[in-house]
Scaffold this motif. Sequence first.
Motif, PDB file in Angstrom:
ATOM      1  N   SER A 294       0.868  -1.177   0.000  1.00  0.00           N
ATOM      2  CA  SER A 294       0.000   0.000   0.000  1.00  0.00           C
ATOM      3  C   SER A 294       0.906   1.229   0.000  1.00  0.00           C
ATOM      4  CB  SER A 294      -0.936  -0.025   1.205  1.00  0.00           C
ATOM      5  OG  SER A 294      -0.293   0.471   2.347  1.00  0.00           O
ATOM      6  N   GLY A 295       0.315   2.401  -0.057  1.00  0.00           N
ATOM      7  CA  GLY A 295       1.100   3.637  -0.143  1.00  0.00           C
ATOM      8  C   GLY A 295       2.070   3.804   1.008  1.00  0.00           C
ATOM      9  N   THR A 296       1.678   3.337   2.173  1.00  0.00           N
ATOM     10  CA  THR A 296       2.515   3.483   3.366  1.00  0.00           C
ATOM     11  C   THR A 296       3.865   2.787   3.187  1.00  0.00           C
ATOM     12  OG1 THR A 296       0.501   3.603   4.669  1.00  0.00           O
ATOM     13  CG2 THR A 296       2.530   3.179   5.881  1.00  0.00           C
TER      14      THR A 296
ATOM     15  N   PHE B  10      -2.156  11.682   7.965  1.00  0.00           N
ATOM     16  CA  PHE B  10      -1.053  11.205   7.128  1.00  0.00           C
ATOM     17  C   PHE B  10       0.250  11.933   7.436  1.00  0.00           C
ATOM     18  CE2 PHE B  10      -4.888   9.822   4.919  1.00  0.00           C
ATOM     19  CZ  PHE B  10      -4.637   8.462   4.928  1.00  0.00           C
TER      20      PHE B  10
ATOM     21  N   THR C 266      -5.367  13.962   3.020  1.00  0.00           N
ATOM     22  CA  THR C 266      -6.671  13.355   2.777  1.00  0.00           C
ATOM     23  C   THR C 266      -7.580  13.364   4.014  1.00  0.00           C
ATOM     24  OG1 THR C 266      -5.375  11.887   1.360  1.00  0.00           O
ATOM     25  CG2 THR C 266      -7.689  11.338   1.634  1.00  0.00           C
TER      26      THR C 266
ATOM     27  N   ASP D  45       4.523  13.116   0.435  1.00  0.00           N
ATOM     28  CA  ASP D  45       3.400  12.190   0.285  1.00  0.00           C
ATOM     29  C   ASP D  45       2.443  12.847  -0.711  1.00  0.00           C
ATOM     30  OD1 ASP D  45       0.911  10.971   0.450  1.00  0.00           O
ATOM     31  OD2 ASP D  45       0.897  10.809   2.632  1.00  0.00           O
TER      32      ASP D  45
ATOM     33  N   GLN E  71      -4.157   3.089  -5.463  1.00  0.00           N
ATOM     34  CA  GLN E  71      -5.627   3.098  -5.281  1.00  0.00           C
ATOM     35  C   GLN E  71      -6.252   4.481  -5.164  1.00  0.00           C
ATOM     36  OE1 GLN E  71      -3.491   2.777  -2.844  1.00  0.00           O
ATOM     37  NE2 GLN E  71      -4.345   2.834  -0.807  1.00  0.00           N
ATOM     38  N   LYS E  72      -5.535   5.510  -5.610  1.00  0.00           N
ATOM     39  CA  LYS E  72      -6.103   6.852  -5.556  1.00  0.00           C
ATOM     40  C   LYS E  72      -6.309   7.345  -6.995  1.00  0.00           C
ATOM     41  CE  LYS E  72      -5.624   6.418  -1.074  1.00  0.00           C
ATOM     42  NZ  LYS E  72      -5.156   7.130   0.081  1.00  0.00           N
TER      43      LYS E  72
HETATM   44  C1  LIG Z   1      -4.267   6.772   1.150  1.00  0.00           C
HETATM   45  C2  LIG Z   1      -3.180   7.637   1.651  1.00  0.00           C
HETATM   46  C3  LIG Z   1      -1.962   7.114   2.118  1.00  0.00           C
HETATM   47  C4  LIG Z   1      -1.574   5.669   2.053  1.00  0.00           C
HETATM   48  O1  LIG Z   1      -2.347   4.834   2.704  1.00  0.00           O
HETATM   49  P1  LIG Z   1      -2.257   3.261   2.415  1.00  0.00           P
HETATM   50  O2  LIG Z   1      -3.435   2.773   3.158  1.00  0.00           O
HETATM   51  O3  LIG Z   1      -0.993   2.801   2.985  1.00  0.00           O
HETATM   52  O4  LIG Z   1      -2.309   3.078   0.944  1.00  0.00           O
HETATM   53  C5  LIG Z   1      -0.976   7.976   2.520  1.00  0.00           C
HETATM   54  N1  LIG Z   1      -1.143   9.302   2.484  1.00  0.00           N
HETATM   55  C6  LIG Z   1      -2.280   9.861   2.030  1.00  0.00           C
HETATM   56  C7  LIG Z   1      -2.387  11.346   1.990  1.00  0.00           C
HETATM   57  C8  LIG Z   1      -3.329   9.048   1.611  1.00  0.00           C
HETATM   58  O5  LIG Z   1      -4.462   9.602   1.144  1.00  0.00           O
END
Ligand SMILES: *Cc1c(COP(=O)(O)O)cnc(C)c1O
Length: 377
Positions: A61-63, A88, A139, A164, A189-190
């Motif tokens: 995932s993004g993290t 975030f 977000t 980020d 996924q964004k």
């Molecule tokens: C969705 C998001 C993330 C990453 O989240 P994951 O659940 O790890 O994909 C990080 N930063 C922002 C600003 C996000 O919107």
Amino acid sequence: MKKTYLLAPGPTPVPSEALLAMSRPILHHRAPEYEKIFSQVREGLKYVFQTQTEVLIFASSGTGGMEGAVVNTLSPGDKALVVRGGKFGERWGEICQAYGVNFEAIDVEWGKPVDPALIAEALKRDGAIKAVFVTHSETSTGVLNDLEAIAEIVRNTPAILVVDAITSLGVVPVPVDEWGLDVVVAGSQKALMLPPGLAFCSVSEKAWRMVETSRLPKYYFNFKEEKKNIEKNQSAFTPAVSLLLGLKETLDLIKAEGLENIFARHDRLARATRAGVTALGLELFTESPSPAVTAVKAPTGIDGGTIVKTLRTKHGITIAGGQSHLKGKIFRIAHLGYADTYDVVIAMAALELTLSELGYPVKLGSGVRAAEEILMK
Ligand SMILES: *Cc1c(COP(=O)(O)O)cnc(C)c1O
């Protein structure tokens, strides 16, 4: 039967071109057919990130990309600066803490953007700061930070800027090379319109110099190893083959629409959403709104969580609620990625019905109308 709509700020809907590509039989990742697609993906990513440098891809995932950005640039005991104005931003601090990176935090009231001058002051005060961690589109609060101004400040210091951009890349301009952004993290996924499961990191030359000397522990998220492999259209470990086939399709869609048109579309959808909720007598949570997601204060006497739940259970529409201390206080309507005119109209119509059902006085059609007045322009 109930038709459902996904209007949350991640995961976001996936276009059918990508869904179909991802349903293909699995390709072997050491075969020429895969390598050809992968080389097209590399080019497509450079287009979206507006960079000449390689964009690294991880199956996470993004993290995971955020963690990679920390462990590949810093060493134990290094000093960092972390901007925390939401969930975030806090995550950057949590990752630094997990790896023993000392950090100074700039804590920003949730709903407000960071004042770039605070970053300039902190860097001037402490010449030992090696990296600045910021969230472009926060977000959790719906705030867009002034990344261009921040980049201009950090660019002229020895520190690197780590961004980020998970809900800003493909939504607003993130010209990596032009602004000198050192590490930019995105997720599948964004706005990239894919299922969750891929993280992306662009790495500048300034950042690569830090990668060379970085001593924090790392194994899977190893920038140097990935760079060596990606240049040969490969990855250090088995890639998420199906997601990459989908990515090839969404990158083609992005290229066909063009970045400028994509930014204009998100801006238009965001303005229409803001106009719609404002016409319903609701208040926006922030004065610096992100074009990815609109955060709205729940009206007095109505819990934001109840609005989210009613939309989901009664109307089949998934939006997001507030996180941490904003739980129940706000709700968030997303309009990023595979989103267009009628997603906003649907969101407004359903919000009107939901608020009416919850006893909030609504003149039916007033939110839809205000949104349409923007959308028709
Ligand atoms: C969705 C998001 C993330 C990453 O989240 P994951 O659940 O790890 O994909 C990080 N930063 C922002 C600003 C996000 O919107």
